[in-house]
Structure formats: structure tokens, C-alpha cells
Design an enzyme around this catalytic site. Structure first.
Site, PDB file in Angstrom:
ATOM      1  N   LYS A   1      -7.756 -15.648   3.185  1.00  0.00           N
ATOM      2  CA  LYS A   1      -6.689 -14.734   2.448  1.00  0.00           C
ATOM      3  C   LYS A   1      -5.414 -15.053   2.723  1.00  0.00           C
ATOM      4  O   LYS A   1      -4.462 -15.018   1.586  1.00  0.00           O
ATOM      5  CB  LYS A   1      -6.815 -13.296   2.820  1.00  0.00           C
ATOM      6  CG  LYS A   1      -5.968 -12.072   2.170  1.00  0.00           C
ATOM      7  CD  LYS A   1      -6.107 -10.801   2.461  1.00  0.00           C
ATOM      8  CE  LYS A   1      -5.403  -9.868   2.057  1.00  0.00           C
ATOM      9  NZ  LYS A   1      -5.594  -8.509   2.238  1.00  0.00           N
TER      10      LYS A   1
ATOM     11  N   GLU B   1      -2.270  -2.093  -0.883  1.00  0.00           N
ATOM     12  CA  GLU B   1      -3.121  -1.425   0.224  1.00  0.00           C
ATOM     13  C   GLU B   1      -2.475  -0.168   0.861  1.00  0.00           C
ATOM     14  O   GLU B   1      -3.273   0.889   1.076  1.00  0.00           O
ATOM     15  CB  GLU B   1      -3.092  -2.543   1.333  1.00  0.00           C
ATOM     16  CG  GLU B   1      -4.094  -3.618   0.887  1.00  0.00           C
ATOM     17  CD  GLU B   1      -4.019  -5.019   1.866  1.00  0.00           C
ATOM     18  OE1 GLU B   1      -3.342  -4.814   2.833  1.00  0.00           O
ATOM     19  OE2 GLU B   1      -4.636  -5.712   1.598  1.00  0.00           O
TER      20      GLU B   1
ATOM     21  N   ASP C   1     -11.548  -3.437  -0.891  1.00  0.00           N
ATOM     22  CA  ASP C   1     -10.472  -3.829   0.030  1.00  0.00           C
ATOM     23  C   ASP C   1     -11.041  -5.309   0.455  1.00  0.00           C
ATOM     24  O   ASP C   1     -11.868  -5.517   1.301  1.00  0.00           O
ATOM     25  CB  ASP C   1     -10.517  -2.778   1.374  1.00  0.00           C
ATOM     26  CG  ASP C   1      -9.816  -3.615   2.336  1.00  0.00           C
ATOM     27  OD1 ASP C   1      -9.195  -4.337   2.059  1.00  0.00           O
ATOM     28  OD2 ASP C   1      -9.695  -2.882   3.599  1.00  0.00           O
TER      29      ASP C   1
ATOM     30  N   ASP D   1      -0.294  -0.313   9.550  1.00  0.00           N
ATOM     31  CA  ASP D   1      -1.584  -1.148   9.268  1.00  0.00           C
ATOM     32  C   ASP D   1      -1.536  -2.214  10.279  1.00  0.00           C
ATOM     33  O   ASP D   1      -0.766  -3.333   9.755  1.00  0.00           O
ATOM     34  CB  ASP D   1      -1.584  -1.659   7.735  1.00  0.00           C
ATOM     35  CG  ASP D   1      -2.846  -2.205   7.342  1.00  0.00           C
ATOM     36  OD1 ASP D   1      -3.424  -2.539   8.224  1.00  0.00           O
ATOM     37  OD2 ASP D   1      -3.187  -2.474   6.212  1.00  0.00           O
TER      38      ASP D   1
END
Ligand code: AMP
Length: 566
Positions: free
Chosen positions: A68, A145, A6, A168
Site C-alpha cells: 500500500k 479512513e 478496508d 489511528d
């Protein structure tokens, strides 16, 4: 050995599947979470994880976090005198996870399944693959994800048709996805999100509450306090403390003044109302795109560290009128799911095969003119494949000429959700020659076909269904070329990496220096003594002595953090 990874904005984790269950990899500090942070030290050695993040306040010019967000862009981050792409910084994090896994498993790790947000476009996905390549990891396919979260909760083991909503809330982003499982196939039905909403915003709420209560601080001072980040760190800690307690303390030092404020959970929750309201829209959009109403969902899954906050859990429970699943630690779910997918790829006997399908995160179409109420508008977006369509997919649309004796039609293919064509991301162009005829009398069929590897094929047929043009398009974007990758690989290999066993030492000294910045008086003297004592132990170069001093130093700093010492 296949690793599940992850690669997160705030933290990254790696996991494997063995003896019928998932297992998280521990890093050099013995932790499962590795902060996605990279720092270069004065000697040109690079550090990853906790040791790097600890340097963010003391060496901001040499430290990078949250890169990211820049995946698939040309943005360069300057560390000291060198510039790095987001792929290179991510590669350092991946390499560190790979090394931790090799240490943990005592075997070489060559392959991995890496997760990406469902909304990542092709350029961002390819950039993630390049990062893995730079880290020496082979990644056949990336995993969304939310799909990983679904796998971690065993949706593939269900006998019946079921739908999952994955909620999330991470450090800086909020993603909602609807997954469907039917007959061995897991499909992302829809995804939506807010890229500017996450746990960090809740820490900012506490920061603002503090500043509002401290009327004796001048405007100028406020700005400087905020810039120093000392208050923000205290607010972040208070936010976490409020997850388990009704009250928390905000305590920090700035310019030789000690600040203290006590905050209650109710006050925090009331002030967070606006943020909570912003959670609704992506949920509604994901459900509408999946054509589902809340009661049709089989389960709600909570993922991401910020879903630990009681207010977030209560909001989800209220919105869906049921308790969400949260038996797995919310920050470990995706890595565990990635490990399951990795095992499926390696065909672990303990798991049944599951087929995963992805959806196209953005609509794909062309720029076209359109007549609305008799008036002609140029630069409109004409979608051909709508967002959240499962891939591989292929759709066709008919277009006609707009001018008399037009000799060519130019198809400008775009991806995005804006009604204005040119505001969407350019994918490529295709020009076709047509017979000169009066406007509107030439019809052509444009077919877009998109596969799971992000390859787009464009085909144009005339009215007799004869193929007149075709092209395979790789989106231009900001991806690295083969030569860029080879060059980056040589550059990264030339950078020295801190030996694994020294990372903890560097981290502890960095942590003590940061605490020194935040504290005053007696506490500072106490920290000075500990730093000197530990540096003396390091100078002995005696492994046993260093190890003992390290344990004592760590315990001392933990004691200070928890308020046991002063
Ligand atoms: P992730 O990106 O999933 O690692 O999530 C990180 C976010 O979760 C950060 O904003 C953290 O502050 C937040 N977080 C982690 N633990 C807690 C906690 N116990 N209470 C509240 N927020 C937390």
C-alpha cells in the site's frame, strides 16, 4: 450487493450492512482479518492473505507485503520472474475479499466502498480505484479512513454538532484526523500523521532490548539474527502478549541455538518512551489546523491494532483527560464504517442519509518569486488553497508580472507543504500571454477549483475580469492509463489462483515449515512427522479425510504455538 472494504497496509477486511447492523466477512480460514500479502508459488499460482504471509520467511523472493505504501508510484515489486505494480498486488487482495464475500453471502458482489488514508493524494486515490477495477469491483467514490471510523461510531446519528478526533495507529503508520458532524454533513476538518510510526516500531523496541541484553552475541551474529527475522517474529508476539500480561517470553532458535528471554511490561514501556513522544506532534498539528483545543472535542476514537497496547491507551487518556471510545474492535472499525457508507449508497432503509465531504489533504498553489527584505527569491511556494480545506473548493489569488515588457506568465501548479516550490508535487502548467508593460503593472487573477473526484480546473482572468485562459488538469503522477489497465487485467486473468479450499492446506504446511525454522531438536522431528502425515492425507484426494487431517494438524500447531506440546 455493496461491500465495505478496508484495504490496509498490514491487514484488509470486508464488511456488509444487513438487518440493521454491520457484519464482517469471514475468509477461507474463517478469519475476518486477511493479511495484505501476495505470494506466487512455483507453479505460477497466486496466494493471498495468511497463506501468502506465511511464505514471507520461506519464500521472500516470491512474496510481497506492505505494498500500500507504493500505491500511485511506478515502483515494481518482483515476485519470481514477474514484476507487479502496487495496484496489481492490491487488486489480488481485493479480488480475494470479493470472492470471500460472494462465498459468505451466496450472491455476486459488484460494487464496493473502499477506504483510503485521509492524506492520500489524487494519484494514490486514483491508483486505489484502478486496483478495484482490476479486481472486478466498481468503486464510485473512495471513503476516508477516519470518516469510516466516525460512521462506525455513529456520529451521523447524533442530534447535535459534534467533533471527533480519530487516533489511528496501525502496523506501520500513524494518522490523526479531526471530523466534524453538523446538520447531516460529516467533514474531515484536518488530518496529520507520521508515515513512519506504527505498531511494528514497538516490536523493534523489544528486538533491541533483547539484543542489548544478549552481550554474548557478536556484532556479526547480531546482524544475521536480525536479518533472519526469527527474533523479530518472537518480538512481535511478545509485544502482543504484553497487552494482556505483565510478562512475556521471547523464544526462538537460530543456527541450532535456542534463545530465551523474559521481558516485563514496565521495561518495554520505559524503552518505548521515544515512540510515545512522537505521537504528540501529529495530534497537535491536527488540532491546530482544525482550530480546536482538546477540551472542545466531543469524542476520541481509537482505531488500528496497535491502539490495543495499554501504554497507547493511557497516553491518549492522559493527553485528552478522558477515556477514548473503543467499544468496536480497533482493527474492525474502518471496515464496519465502510459497510455503513456502502449501505448509504445502496440506500438501506435503516439508515438516514449522511452527506460526506472531504478535505484536500495537501495545499495547492504555484511556484512564484517573492521579495523578502528587499531581496528577490525565486522558487517559492505560493499556496492558493490551503491544506485541509473542504472540497469542492475554489480560491483565487492575484499575481503580477516581474519583468518589464513581459509577454507571458507561466503558472507551475504544485501540491505540497514545502516552502520551496519545486519540492512540491507537480500538477501541471498553464502559460498565458499578457500585454507588454512595465514590471508589476499587469495583474491577473488565478483561480484554482478542485472537486471531490480530484479534478482540478485552472482559470486566469485579466484585470477587467475577462477570461484569458483555462485548463482542466489531471495530475501527471504515476497513474495507469486505460491501456495499462487493460493489459494488467489480461495479465492477472492469466495467473491461476489457488482454489479457495486449498488455501488453508497451503497455509498450514507453510506455518509448520516456518515453525520448523524457529525450533530445534525434538520439536523439529515432531513437526516433520506432522507435515508428512498431512501430506499423506492430501495425497488421498479424499475430501473427508483431508478435512479431518486438516483439523488435527491445525490443533497440533496451535498447541505448539501455545506451548502445550513441549
Ligand atoms: P492494523 O494495521 O490496524 O491491522 O494494525 C496492525 C498492528 O497492530 C500491528 O503492528 C500489530 O502488531 C498490532 N497489534 C495487533 N494486535 C495487538 C495486540 N493485541 N497488542 C499490541 N499490538 C497489536
Amino acid at each position: 450487493m455493496y461491500l465495505g472494504i478496508d484495504l490496509g497496509t498490514t491487514n484488509s477486511l470486508a464488511a456488509i450492512f444487513r438487518d440493521g447492523k454491520t457484519e464482517l466477512i469471514h475468509n477461507a480460514h474463517g478469519h475476518v482479518l486477511t493479511p495484505s500479502a501476495v505470494s506466487l508459488d512455483e507453479g505460477g499460482n497466486w496466494l493471498v492473505g495468511l497463506a501468502a504471509r506465511e511464505r514471507l520467511s520461506t519464500h521472500p523472493q516470491h512474496t510481497a507485503v506492505a505494498f500500500k505504501r507504493w500505491m500511485g508510484t511506478d515502483k515494481l515489486t518482483r515476485l519470481g520472474s514477474r514484476d507487479f505494480r502496487a495496484e496489481e498486488l492490491s487488486a489480488m487482495v481485493l479480488k480475494s475479499l470479493k470472492q470471500d464475500a460472494e462465498c459468505f453471502l451466496g450472491a455476486a458482489v459488484t460494487d464496493a466502498v473502499v477506504t483510503v488514508p485521509a492524506y492520500f493524494n489524487d494519484v494514490q486515490r486514483r491508483a486505489t480505484k484502478h486496483a478495484a477495477e482490476l479486481a472486478g469491483l466498481k468503486v464510485d467514490r473512495l471513503l476516508n479512513e477516519p470518516t469510516a471510523a466516525g460512521l462506525a461510531y455513529g456520529l451521523q446519528e447524533r442530534k447535535d454538532h459534534s467533533t471527533f478526533l480519530v487516533f489511528d495507529l496501525g502496523g506501520g503508520t500513524f494518522d490523526v484526523s479531526v471530523l466534524e458532524y453538523f446538520d447531516g454533513v460529516v467533514e474531515v476538518r484536518s488530518s496529520a500523521g507520521d508515515t513512519r510510526l506504527g505498531g511494528e516500531d514497538f516490536a523493534s523496541v523489544i528486538e533491541s532490548l533483547f539484543l542489548k541484553n544478549c552481550t554474548q552475541i557478536s556484532e556479526r551474529e547480531r546482524e544475521r539474527i536480525v536479518a533472519s527475522k526469527a527474533l523479530w517474529r518472537a518480538a512481535e508476539q511478545a509485544k502482543r502478549d504484553l497487552t494482556d500480561a505483565e510478562y512475556a517470553e521471547i523464544r526462538f532458535a537460530w543456527n541450532d541455538v535456542e534463545f530465551y528471554h523474559r521481558i516485563g511490561r514496565t521495561e518495554f514501556e520505559l524503552a518505548s518512551e521515544e515512540l510515545i513522544k512522537r505521537l504528540r506532534r501529529p495530534i497537535e498539528r491536527a488540532l491546530a489546523d482544525a482550530r480546536l483545543s482538546p477540551h472542545e472535542l466531543s469524542e476520541i476514537v481509537l482505531v488500528g491494532g496497535a491502539t490495543r497496547m495499554p501504554l497507547v491507551r493511557q497516553t491518549v487518556t492522559r493527553l485528552f483527560q478522558r477515556l477514548p471510545l473503543r467499544t468496536i474492535n480497533p482493527d474492525e472499525t474502518i471496515a464496519r464504517g465502510a459497510a455503513i457508507q456502502a449501505a448509504l449508497k445502496a440506500r438501506d432503509a435503516a439508515l438516514d442519509e449522511v452527506v460526506l465531504t472531504d478535505v484536500m489533504p495537501y495545499s495547492m498553489g504555484i511556484i512564484a518569486g517573492e521579495v523578502i527584505n528587499g531581496r528577490r527569491f525565486a522558487d517559492r511556494f505560493s499556496p492558493i488553497i490551503e491544506r485541509n480545506t473542504p472540497v469542492p473548493s475554489s480560491r483565487v489569488q492575484t499575481y503580477t508580472t516581474v519583468a518589464d515588457n513581459q509577454l507571458q506568465i507561466l503558472f507551475d501548479i504544485r501540491q505540497g507543504e514545502s516552502p520551496i516550490g519545486s519540492e512540491n508535487m507537480p500538477m501541471g502548467v498553464l502559460e498565458v500571454d499578457v500585454e507588454p508593460k512595465p514590471a508589476g503593472q499587469v495583474n491577473v487573477d488565478l483561480r484554482l477549483s478542485y472537486d471531490a473526484n480530484g479534478m482540478l480546473e485552472v482559470e486566469v482572468k485579466d484585470s477587467k475580469q475577462q477570461l484569458i485562459a483555462s485548463k482542466v488538469i489531471q495530475p501527471p503522477g504515476a497513474n495507469m492509463t486505460e491501456e495499462d489497465i487493460a493489459r494488467a487485467l489480461t495479465r492477472l486473468q492469466a495467473l491461476k489462483q489457488h482454489p479457495r479450499d486449498q488455501q488453508e492446506n497451503i497455509y498450514l504446511v507453510g506455518r509448520a515449515k516456518r515453525l520448523y525454522e524457529d525450533r530445534l531438536g525434538e520439536q523439529r522431528q515432531w513437526l516433520q512427522r506432522w507435515i508428512a502425515q498431512f501430506e499423506m492425507a492430501l495425497d488421498t484426494q479424499d475430501g473427508k479425510q483431508i478435512s479431518q487431517a486438516r483439523d488435527e494438524f491445525r490443533a497440533a500447531l496451535d498447541g505448539l504455538d501455545k506451548g502445550f506440546v513441549f
